[in-house]
Write a protein that holds these residues in place. Structure first.
Motif, PDB file in Angstrom:
ATOM      1  N   MET A  96     -48.367 -64.902 -43.767  1.00  0.00           N
ATOM      2  CA  MET A  96     -47.814 -66.240 -43.972  1.00  0.00           C
ATOM      3  C   MET A  96     -46.533 -66.433 -43.156  1.00  0.00           C
ATOM      4  SD  MET A  96     -46.471 -67.992 -47.535  1.00  0.00           S
ATOM      5  CE  MET A  96     -45.025 -66.920 -47.594  1.00  0.00           C
ATOM      6  N   LEU A  97     -45.663 -65.416 -43.131  1.00  0.00           N
ATOM      7  CA  LEU A  97     -44.414 -65.530 -42.389  1.00  0.00           C
ATOM      8  C   LEU A  97     -44.653 -65.567 -40.880  1.00  0.00           C
ATOM      9  CD1 LEU A  97     -42.205 -63.066 -44.465  1.00  0.00           C
ATOM     10  CD2 LEU A  97     -41.885 -65.536 -44.278  1.00  0.00           C
ATOM     11  N   LEU A  98     -45.646 -64.816 -40.408  1.00  0.00           N
ATOM     12  CA  LEU A  98     -45.949 -64.798 -38.977  1.00  0.00           C
ATOM     13  C   LEU A  98     -46.652 -66.067 -38.516  1.00  0.00           C
ATOM     14  CD1 LEU A  98     -47.174 -61.139 -38.330  1.00  0.00           C
ATOM     15  CD2 LEU A  98     -45.164 -62.236 -37.338  1.00  0.00           C
ATOM     16  N   ASN A  99     -47.249 -66.777 -39.446  1.00  0.00           N
ATOM     17  CA  ASN A  99     -48.043 -67.958 -39.087  1.00  0.00           C
ATOM     18  C   ASN A  99     -47.584 -69.180 -39.881  1.00  0.00           C
ATOM     19  OD1 ASN A  99     -50.405 -66.706 -37.350  1.00  0.00           O
ATOM     20  ND2 ASN A  99     -50.134 -65.356 -39.115  1.00  0.00           N
ATOM     21  N   PRO A 100     -46.334 -69.602 -39.674  1.00  0.00           N
ATOM     22  CA  PRO A 100     -45.863 -70.790 -40.402  1.00  0.00           C
ATOM     23  C   PRO A 100     -46.679 -72.008 -40.013  1.00  0.00           C
ATOM     24  CG  PRO A 100     -44.354 -70.245 -38.614  1.00  0.00           C
ATOM     25  CD  PRO A 100     -45.338 -69.112 -38.702  1.00  0.00           C
TER      26      PRO A 100
END
Length: 494
Positions: free
Chosen positions: A89-93
């Motif tokens: 989730m953090l890598l793919n905002p």
């Protein structure tokens, strides 16, 4: 090998240059170009970092320390995250305007469409009324503990209507060298020329630019670092680009004792242990728990428009982005911007991660994805909004599902993790070997080190001191490679 680039879409703009002073005066463009400029406001910082990182030109880097921050996020092992979903989730905002931006003439954001996954076991058992979905195929089902790896489709199409995506196609626009956008008019051009001290129009020359997506990304990359991207593109393309990164930290008169605390505190705090070189006072590195790392990684999920407008009131220090935001604010709805919904989307883009860090220092909340947006007022007047209709359609299609919270006890990173943070926001799991390697690289001896503990209280997110700290950090990270020094120098002076 066949040429795969010949059919790639291009955008044509006319650039008017001052031949004498070798500068761009303004550009004339249609809705396609302006749509792309405006779309930047909707993109999360992490998405922009990824987008610019794929550009082949490496003469300079935009966005200061955020590139290091994103690379650190990629490099940290998954074992340090509460779940594998959290890292994904953090890598793919996600931008909630993604489906709108898919309709841009040039695809500058190569982010792949969201894929949704559900638990096949729960679906086969008829748990439809309480099913969860995830955007990561490694998620663990909250109901049965199974793997949520079965693809599931939701209708995510958005109808943008005729013309442009954000602006109408009834006419052209003037774009200044520092990216202020206004509707085309001869009077407007004359005012611009007069303001720039140009009286002799024979000094002007028209240049046509045909830009593909890679060239457009390069222009945007310049605009995130310099104040005159068109001039740089036209006259200095082959020269080494020196970004002149800003170092912040000269606006505070806070007492150092307000931040440096050795005693225990009863409130929730983010604590940094700062290592300085005694001889020079230079900041060497910091160590912090997972709460500070979560806050830093969470910056990557904030849309650029939220940074420029909501957090920094149109004064982010990136002049071109401030001017784009100002242009949208000043542009009328109907004739130029397609609707009030569109204007609101650009000026106040949704913070797309519903499940964000509980340690954020800003008073902004995660917003549910369009698949879960609350049912809005369905009055006849509101039904006229195409944006609203699309949201209602998605709500009906997905009413039986809700997004699974990927966090563990509201944590993105595991508790008790310690992280090593460099001045330019390279974050790594802390280790003695890493610290010694850093000291060796900097040629600093152990007896030349002093440590300070800085405590940032979180008992009131709205507290002006806390918010000020977070804003200074974010502002420095956007333009500086000495982020920690920029925000802490006043509090570490002797």
């Amino acid at each position: 090998m066949a040429d795969t680039t010949t059919n790639e879409a291009k955008i044509s703009i006319k650039v008017f240059v001052d031949k004498v002073k070798k500068r761009v005066v303004y550009a004339e463009a249609d809705h396609s170009f302006v749509d792309i400029l405006f779309s930047l406001m909707t993109l999360p910082l992490g998405t922009i970092v990824k987008m610019l990182g794929k550009h082949a030109d490496t003469k300079f880097e935009a966005l200061g320390s955020l590139n290091n921050l994103y690379q650190s996020l990629k490099d940290i092992p998954e074992s340090y995250f509460a779940t594998e979903e959290c890292k994904f989730m953090l890598l793919n905002p996600r931008s909630l305007s993604y489906d709108h931006c898919k309709n841009l003439k040039l695809k500058i954001d190569r982010t792949k469409p969201v894929k949704y996954f559900i638990c096949e076991s729960c679906r086969s058992k008829g748990y439809r009324t309480s099913c969860y979905y995830s955007i990561c195929n490694k998620a663990i089902c909250k109901i049965c503990g199974g793997l949520m790896n079965t693809p599931h489709s939701f209708d995510s199409s958005i109808c943008v209507g005729d013309g442009g995506v954000f602006v109408s196609d009834i006419g052209n626009f003037i774009v200044t060298d520092d990216f202020y956008v206004m509707p085309y008019s001869v009077a407007g051009i004359f005012r611009l020329l007069t303001d720039l001290g140009i009286n002799d129009t024979s000094h002007l020359e028209e240049i046509k630019l045909d830009m593909d997506s890679e060239q457009m990304v390069f222009l945007l990359k310049i605009a995130l670092s310099l104040d005159s991207p068109f001039t740089r593109l036209i006259f200095h393309r082959n020269n080494p680009i020196r970004t002149g990164l800003v170092v912040y930290g000269h606006g505070s008169t806070s007492d150092r004792s307000a931040f440096i605390k050795k005693e225990k505190s009863t409130c929730s705090n983010i604590v940094l242990e700062i290592s300085l070189q005694k001889l020079t006072g230079k900041l060497l590195f910091a160590e912090a728990k997972e709460d500070f790392a979560e806050f830093l990684f969470g910056l990557l999920s904030i849309p650029l428009g939220t940074v420029v407008g909501t957090l920094m009131n149109g004064a982010s220090s990136i002049s071109c982005m401030d001017n784009i935001f100002k242009s949208i604010s000043n542009m009328s709805v109907g004739r130029y911007l397609k609707s009030q919904d569109i204007k609101d989307m650009l000026l106040e883009p949704h913070f797309g991660q519903e499940y964000s860090s509980k340690n954020k220092l800003f008073p902004i909340k995660g917003t549910r994805t369009l698949l879960e947006v609350s049912m809005p007022n369905t009055s006849a007047a509101n039904q006229k909004s195409q944006v609203l209709k699309d949201m209602l359609l998605k709500k009906r299609c997905t009413a039986s599902y809700q997004l699974k919270d990927p966090r563990l006890n509201k944590q993105l990173l595991l508790q008790s993790s310690m992280f090593f943070v460099t001045n330019d926001l390279v974050i790594s799991p802390s280790s003695s070997q890493l610290a010694m390697n850093t000291l060796n690289k900097l040629k600093v001896k152990l007896d030349d080190i002093e440590k300070y503990e800085i405590s940032i209280g979180l008992e009131e997110v709205s507290n002006s001191k806390i918010k000020f700290f977070g804003l200074r950090l974010l502002k420095a990270a956007l333009r500086s490679r000495s982020t920690l020094t920029s925000i802490l120098e006043h509090h570490l002076k002797k």
